[in-house]
Design a protein around this motif. Structure first.
Motif, PDB file in Angstrom:
ATOM      1  N   SER A 161      35.957  93.287 -14.235  1.00 47.41           N
ATOM      2  CA  SER A 161      34.625  93.849 -14.497  1.00 47.41           C
ATOM      3  C   SER A 161      34.624  95.352 -14.252  1.00 47.41           C
ATOM      4  O   SER A 161      33.993  96.123 -14.994  1.00 47.41           O
ATOM      5  CB  SER A 161      33.569  93.163 -13.629  1.00 47.41           C
ATOM      6  N   SER A 162      35.344  95.790 -13.216  1.00 50.99           N
ATOM      7  CA  SER A 162      35.408  97.220 -12.914  1.00 50.99           C
ATOM      8  C   SER A 162      36.274  97.981 -13.910  1.00 50.99           C
ATOM      9  O   SER A 162      36.050  99.173 -14.147  1.00 50.99           O
ATOM     10  CB  SER A 162      35.929  97.433 -11.496  1.00 50.99           C
ATOM     11  N   LEU A 163      37.280  97.314 -14.493  1.00 49.37           N
ATOM     12  CA  LEU A 163      38.037  97.938 -15.580  1.00 49.37           C
ATOM     13  C   LEU A 163      37.114  98.250 -16.756  1.00 49.37           C
ATOM     14  O   LEU A 163      37.175  99.329 -17.353  1.00 49.37           O
ATOM     15  CB  LEU A 163      39.164  97.010 -16.039  1.00 49.37           C
ATOM     16  N   ILE A 164      36.255  97.286 -17.080  1.00 50.75           N
ATOM     17  CA  ILE A 164      35.306  97.497 -18.182  1.00 50.75           C
ATOM     18  C   ILE A 164      34.285  98.566 -17.793  1.00 50.75           C
ATOM     19  O   ILE A 164      33.979  99.471 -18.583  1.00 50.75           O
ATOM     20  CB  ILE A 164      34.616  96.167 -18.548  1.00 50.75           C
ATOM     21  N   ASN A 165      33.772  98.502 -16.555  1.00 45.57           N
ATOM     22  CA  ASN A 165      32.789  99.493 -16.104  1.00 45.57           C
ATOM     23  C   ASN A 165      33.393 100.900 -16.079  1.00 45.57           C
ATOM     24  O   ASN A 165      32.689 101.883 -16.358  1.00 45.57           O
ATOM     25  CB  ASN A 165      32.261  99.121 -14.719  1.00 45.57           C
ATOM     26  N   HIS A 166      34.692 100.998 -15.752  1.00 46.00           N
ATOM     27  CA  HIS A 166      35.334 102.313 -15.778  1.00 46.00           C
ATOM     28  C   HIS A 166      35.360 102.865 -17.194  1.00 46.00           C
ATOM     29  O   HIS A 166      35.106 104.065 -17.419  1.00 46.00           O
ATOM     30  CB  HIS A 166      36.758 102.239 -15.225  1.00 46.00           C
ATOM     31  N   ARG A 167      35.663 102.022 -18.160  1.00 43.77           N
ATOM     32  CA  ARG A 167      35.649 102.483 -19.552  1.00 43.77           C
ATOM     33  C   ARG A 167      34.240 102.915 -19.967  1.00 43.77           C
ATOM     34  O   ARG A 167      34.081 103.856 -20.738  1.00 43.77           O
ATOM     35  CB  ARG A 167      36.154 101.379 -20.480  1.00 43.77           C
ATOM     36  N   LEU A 168      33.237 102.219 -19.441  1.00 46.44           N
ATOM     37  CA  LEU A 168      31.854 102.540 -19.816  1.00 46.44           C
ATOM     38  C   LEU A 168      31.355 103.817 -19.162  1.00 46.44           C
ATOM     39  O   LEU A 168      30.571 104.564 -19.763  1.00 46.44           O
ATOM     40  CB  LEU A 168      30.922 101.387 -19.430  1.00 46.44           C
ATOM     41  N   THR A 169      31.799 104.090 -17.923  1.00 47.33           N
ATOM     42  CA  THR A 169      31.210 105.184 -17.145  1.00 47.33           C
ATOM     43  C   THR A 169      32.199 106.239 -16.664  1.00 47.33           C
ATOM     44  O   THR A 169      31.783 107.328 -16.251  1.00 47.33           O
ATOM     45  CB  THR A 169      30.529 104.624 -15.880  1.00 47.33           C
ATOM     46  N   GLY A 170      33.497 105.914 -16.632  1.00 49.91           N
ATOM     47  CA  GLY A 170      34.476 106.809 -16.041  1.00 49.91           C
ATOM     48  C   GLY A 170      34.537 106.723 -14.527  1.00 49.91           C
ATOM     49  O   GLY A 170      35.289 107.464 -13.885  1.00 49.91           O
ATOM     50  N   ARG A 171      33.790 105.807 -13.916  1.00 52.57           N
ATOM     51  CA  ARG A 171      33.733 105.691 -12.455  1.00 52.57           C
ATOM     52  C   ARG A 171      34.618 104.541 -11.957  1.00 52.57           C
ATOM     53  O   ARG A 171      34.674 103.471 -12.570  1.00 52.57           O
ATOM     54  CB  ARG A 171      32.299 105.445 -11.998  1.00 52.57           C
ATOM     55  N   PHE A 172      35.288 104.760 -10.828  1.00 56.06           N
ATOM     56  CA  PHE A 172      36.076 103.716 -10.158  1.00 56.06           C
ATOM     57  C   PHE A 172      35.179 103.014  -9.131  1.00 56.06           C
ATOM     58  O   PHE A 172      34.655 103.660  -8.214  1.00 56.06           O
ATOM     59  CB  PHE A 172      37.261 104.326  -9.416  1.00 56.06           C
ATOM     60  N   THR A 173      35.022 101.714  -9.257  1.00 55.11           N
ATOM     61  CA  THR A 173      34.202 100.938  -8.328  1.00 55.11           C
ATOM     62  C   THR A 173      34.831  99.562  -8.136  1.00 55.11           C
ATOM     63  O   THR A 173      35.730  99.160  -8.876  1.00 55.11           O
ATOM     64  CB  THR A 173      32.768 100.748  -8.857  1.00 55.11           C
ATOM     65  N   THR A 174      34.326  98.849  -7.141  1.00 61.34           N
ATOM     66  CA  THR A 174      34.698  97.451  -6.912  1.00 61.34           C
ATOM     67  C   THR A 174      33.429  96.627  -6.839  1.00 61.34           C
ATOM     68  O   THR A 174      32.611  96.829  -5.935  1.00 61.34           O
ATOM     69  CB  THR A 174      35.482  97.282  -5.593  1.00 61.34           C
ATOM     70  N   GLY A 218      26.778 104.300 -13.136  1.00 63.37           N
ATOM     71  CA  GLY A 218      26.728 105.606 -13.790  1.00 63.37           C
ATOM     72  C   GLY A 218      26.160 105.459 -15.185  1.00 63.37           C
ATOM     73  O   GLY A 218      25.898 104.342 -15.657  1.00 63.37           O
ATOM     74  N   PRO A 219      25.980 106.572 -15.894  1.00 62.94           N
ATOM     75  CA  PRO A 219      25.473 106.508 -17.270  1.00 62.94           C
ATOM     76  C   PRO A 219      26.567 106.096 -18.252  1.00 62.94           C
ATOM     77  O   PRO A 219      27.745 106.370 -18.037  1.00 62.94           O
ATOM     78  CB  PRO A 219      25.009 107.939 -17.528  1.00 62.94           C
ATOM     79  N   LEU A 220      26.160 105.456 -19.322  1.00 63.21           N
ATOM     80  CA  LEU A 220      27.087 105.067 -20.383  1.00 63.21           C
ATOM     81  C   LEU A 220      27.607 106.328 -21.075  1.00 63.21           C
ATOM     82  O   LEU A 220      26.830 107.140 -21.583  1.00 63.21           O
ATOM     83  CB  LEU A 220      26.388 104.151 -21.387  1.00 63.21           C
ATOM     84  N   GLN A 221      28.938 106.492 -21.070  1.00 61.85           N
ATOM     85  CA  GLN A 221      29.562 107.677 -21.641  1.00 61.85           C
ATOM     86  C   GLN A 221      29.402 107.727 -23.155  1.00 61.85           C
ATOM     87  O   GLN A 221      29.350 106.689 -23.823  1.00 61.85           O
ATOM     88  CB  GLN A 221      31.060 107.704 -21.306  1.00 61.85           C
ATOM     89  N   GLY A 222      29.421 108.954 -23.663  1.00 63.44           N
ATOM     90  CA  GLY A 222      29.197 109.153 -25.092  1.00 63.44           C
ATOM     91  C   GLY A 222      30.175 108.426 -25.982  1.00 63.44           C
ATOM     92  O   GLY A 222      29.783 107.770 -26.964  1.00 63.44           O
ATOM     93  N   ALA A 223      31.471 108.498 -25.671  1.00 62.50           N
ATOM     94  CA  ALA A 223      32.475 107.883 -26.537  1.00 62.50           C
ATOM     95  C   ALA A 223      32.302 106.369 -26.588  1.00 62.50           C
ATOM     96  O   ALA A 223      32.402 105.768 -27.667  1.00 62.50           O
ATOM     97  CB  ALA A 223      33.874 108.233 -26.039  1.00 62.50           C
ATOM     98  N   LEU A 224      32.041 105.762 -25.431  1.00 62.99           N
ATOM     99  CA  LEU A 224      31.852 104.316 -25.420  1.00 62.99           C
ATOM    100  C   LEU A 224      30.495 103.922 -25.991  1.00 62.99           C
ATOM    101  O   LEU A 224      30.356 102.859 -26.607  1.00 62.99           O
ATOM    102  CB  LEU A 224      32.021 103.768 -24.001  1.00 62.99           C
ATOM    103  N   ALA A 225      29.498 104.771 -25.815  1.00 61.49           N
ATOM    104  CA  ALA A 225      28.195 104.506 -26.420  1.00 61.49           C
ATOM    105  C   ALA A 225      28.329 104.460 -27.937  1.00 61.49           C
ATOM    106  O   ALA A 225      27.808 103.559 -28.610  1.00 61.49           O
ATOM    107  CB  ALA A 225      27.193 105.572 -25.993  1.00 61.49           C
ATOM    108  N   THR A 226      29.065 105.423 -28.490  1.00 65.40           N
ATOM    109  CA  THR A 226      29.292 105.444 -29.935  1.00 65.40           C
ATOM    110  C   THR A 226      30.106 104.234 -30.367  1.00 65.40           C
ATOM    111  O   THR A 226      29.796 103.588 -31.382  1.00 65.40           O
ATOM    112  CB  THR A 226      30.023 106.740 -30.331  1.00 65.40           C
ATOM    113  N   PHE A 227      31.139 103.914 -29.595  1.00 68.65           N
ATOM    114  CA  PHE A 227      32.015 102.785 -29.910  1.00 68.65           C
ATOM    115  C   PHE A 227      31.235 101.469 -29.954  1.00 68.65           C
ATOM    116  O   PHE A 227      31.417 100.651 -30.864  1.00 68.65           O
ATOM    117  CB  PHE A 227      33.127 102.713 -28.860  1.00 68.65           C
ATOM    118  N   LEU A 228      30.334 101.277 -28.995  1.00 65.60           N
ATOM    119  CA  LEU A 228      29.569 100.020 -28.918  1.00 65.60           C
ATOM    120  C   LEU A 228      28.275 100.069 -29.714  1.00 65.60           C
ATOM    121  O   LEU A 228      27.661  99.017 -29.957  1.00 65.60           O
ATOM    122  CB  LEU A 228      29.240  99.701 -27.450  1.00 65.60           C
ATOM    123  N   GLY A 229      27.830 101.264 -30.083  1.00 62.40           N
ATOM    124  CA  GLY A 229      26.562 101.379 -30.801  1.00 62.40           C
ATOM    125  C   GLY A 229      25.362 101.261 -29.888  1.00 62.40           C
ATOM    126  O   GLY A 229      24.263 100.892 -30.326  1.00 62.40           O
TER     127      GLY A 229
END
Length: 482
Positions: A161-174, A218-229
């Motif tokens: 889940s944190s791997l996916i969240n990192h792609r979405l936000t750029g943040r490292f979390t557990t 964190g906020p949804l990053q631009g690149a992933l926002a565009t990727f997911l729509g």
């Protein structure tokens, strides 16, 4: 307010899904794409997940979902998934080794030899988690023993889940609930165990800051926002392990046990206390961290509908007419005319068991075999509920049912009669998604807090009260081998 929705990205072993949930808990729209593991390069029998493929599947789902949300405001996105799996990553979050799947057999030998590092009973008393070969602990040991050089390069271990969240936000979390599945925690202190980590020579610094369910990552990053729509900048809200959010989505209050009934039955409760010393002696026992800080989720599991499917294949070959099976078993009185299935046939946590049917006569029908299995399963449930009460230090006044098995009215009534308490079959099939959405709604401000989000949702269920057969079943239970 009525126009607000949250998006739940649900990564399951069978399907990857994107679901839009309204502020009153209504499912607005959903889309799904089949999920599957890949074979490992080293061994075709080994299973691993491709993070890139999972994200691509989410992208396909969101492409189907977003056009259905015209006029609605997407307020947040959250991720829920299966537990234990994850990967070592570098400072940029790039995987240093593929995500080893919980399906992978490579860690079986590691689990069997864990005594080289830690006493197995101490391990469960410390972590709460039962000895299952897919646990995160065994993945880390396998990597230490087979790819030790990766730890020198690793900046973090991220659960899936944190791997996916990192792609979405750029943040490292557990995600707290994911850590709770790992067999790496000091359960009662709700933090990573120095005892366990020191024994396997893994530093606590490998695990990023633990976040609570409902916390903004964190906020949804631009690149992933565009990727997911999806809208750029919407908050990504922490969720995590699907089991914990299914408990929340079922409407379970503290000390109200929930039975998830499927191929396996999993009995869990949201408790304020847990007797970890009792866990090692109880087969199939485990204890995870609840979505709410300070609560625990002790649980037990055993083979259930898997046994019923075996009976269906034996006596109703080629048929999927479950109603016919139920009708034939309903026509047989409580106690099944003396036909009994030894509950030992129901197996232990490893799926290994022996047992017999007894009390057969020339009048025995296939309906007797099916009803005898339903009754035996209910007897096992009664025993397991008693053990769960011991572990979680609570008393039960009702049982909540979710999952495919909860749609069998005969089985539900037998459970109520055997237990001697009301059984509530939850009509909402999307309890995991609903639970994650509750935290996303609270975290994004749609509702002021989690309790308000839960209270805004109307629960629908069918109630089964103990009936006249209950007294008969109490006698049978006393006579059983349980």
């Amino acid at each position: 307010m009525s126009q607000d929705v949250v998006i739940v990205l649900d990564c399951g072993a069978t399907n990857v899904r994107a679901i839009a949930v309204g502020n009153l808990g209504q499912i607005i729209a959903k889309a799904a794409v089949a999920n599957a593991t890949q074979a490992a390069v080293e061994d075709s029998h080994w299973h691993q997940w491709s993070l890139d493929e999972i994200l691509q599947r989410f992208q396909v789902c969101c492409e189907q979902l977003v056009p259905q949300l015209t006029g609605l405001t997407i307020r947040a996105v959250t991720v829920t998934t299966f537990g234990v799996d994850g990967a070592l990553v570098d400072r940029q979050g790039e995987l240093l080794y593929p995500v080893i799947s919980w399906k992978c057999p490579r860690t079986v030998a590691v689990m069997e030899q864990v005594h080289r590092y830690l006493d197995p009973e101490l391990l469960q008393r410390e972590s709460g988690i039962g000895h299952f070969s897919f646990n995160t602990l065994y993945k880390l040991i396998w990597l230490k023993e087979n790819r030790p050089e990766l730890f020198a390069q690793a900046d973090a271990w991220l659960f899936i889940s944190s791997l996916i969240n990192h792609r979405l936000t750029g943040r490292f979390t557990t995600d707290r609930t994911m850590a709770g599945t790992s067999q790496l925690l000091d359960l009662k202190r709700e933090c990573f165990s120095a005892t366990i980590l020191n024994a396997i020579d893994v530093p606590a610094s490998l695990f990023p800051t633990m976040v609570e369910a409902g916390e903004v990552i964190g906020p949804l990053q631009g690149a992933l926002a565009t990727f997911l729509g999806l809208p750029e900048g919407i908050p990504v809200i922490a969720a995590g392990h699907d089991t914990q959010f299914a408990l929340v989505g079922s409407g379970a209050a503290v000390n109200q046990p929930v039975l998830s009934s499927g191929t396996w039955e999993i009995l869990m409760v949201r408790s304020q206390a847990v007797d970890t010393a009792a866990l090692p002696a109880i087969a199939g026992s485990t204890c995870e961290l609840d979505a709410q800080a300070g609560l625990f989720n002790p649980g037990l599991q055993w083979l259930a509908s898997g046994v019923l499917e075996w009976i269906r294949q034996l006596y109703w070959p080629g048929s999927s007419d479950y109603q016919q099976m139920i009708d034939e078993a309903t026509a047989i009185p409580a106690g099944c005319d003396g036909v009994r299935m030894n509950p030992n046939l129901l197996a232990n946590a490893e799926g290994i068991g022996q047992g017999v049917f007894s009390g057969l006569s020339l009048d025995t029908t296939r309906g007797h075999f099916y009803r005898a299995a339903l009754e035996a399963l209910a007897m096992v449930l009664k025993k397991q509920l008693g053990q769960l009460e011991q572990i979680g230090q609570f008393n039960t006044d009702r049982l909540l049912l979710v999952g495919g098995g909860s749609r069998n009215p005969l089985w539900n009534q037998i459970k109520a009669d055997v237990l001697g308490i009301p059984v509530f079959a939850i009509d909402e099939p999307e309890t995991t998604v609903l639970g994650a959405a509750i935290y996303a709604m609270a975290g994004s401000g749609i509702h002021p807090h989690v309790d308000a989000a839960r209270q805004a949702i109307t629960a629908h269920f069918t109630t089964f009260e103990p009936a006249a057969d209950s007294a008969r079943y109490q006698v049978i239970y006393k006579e059983s081998a349980l």
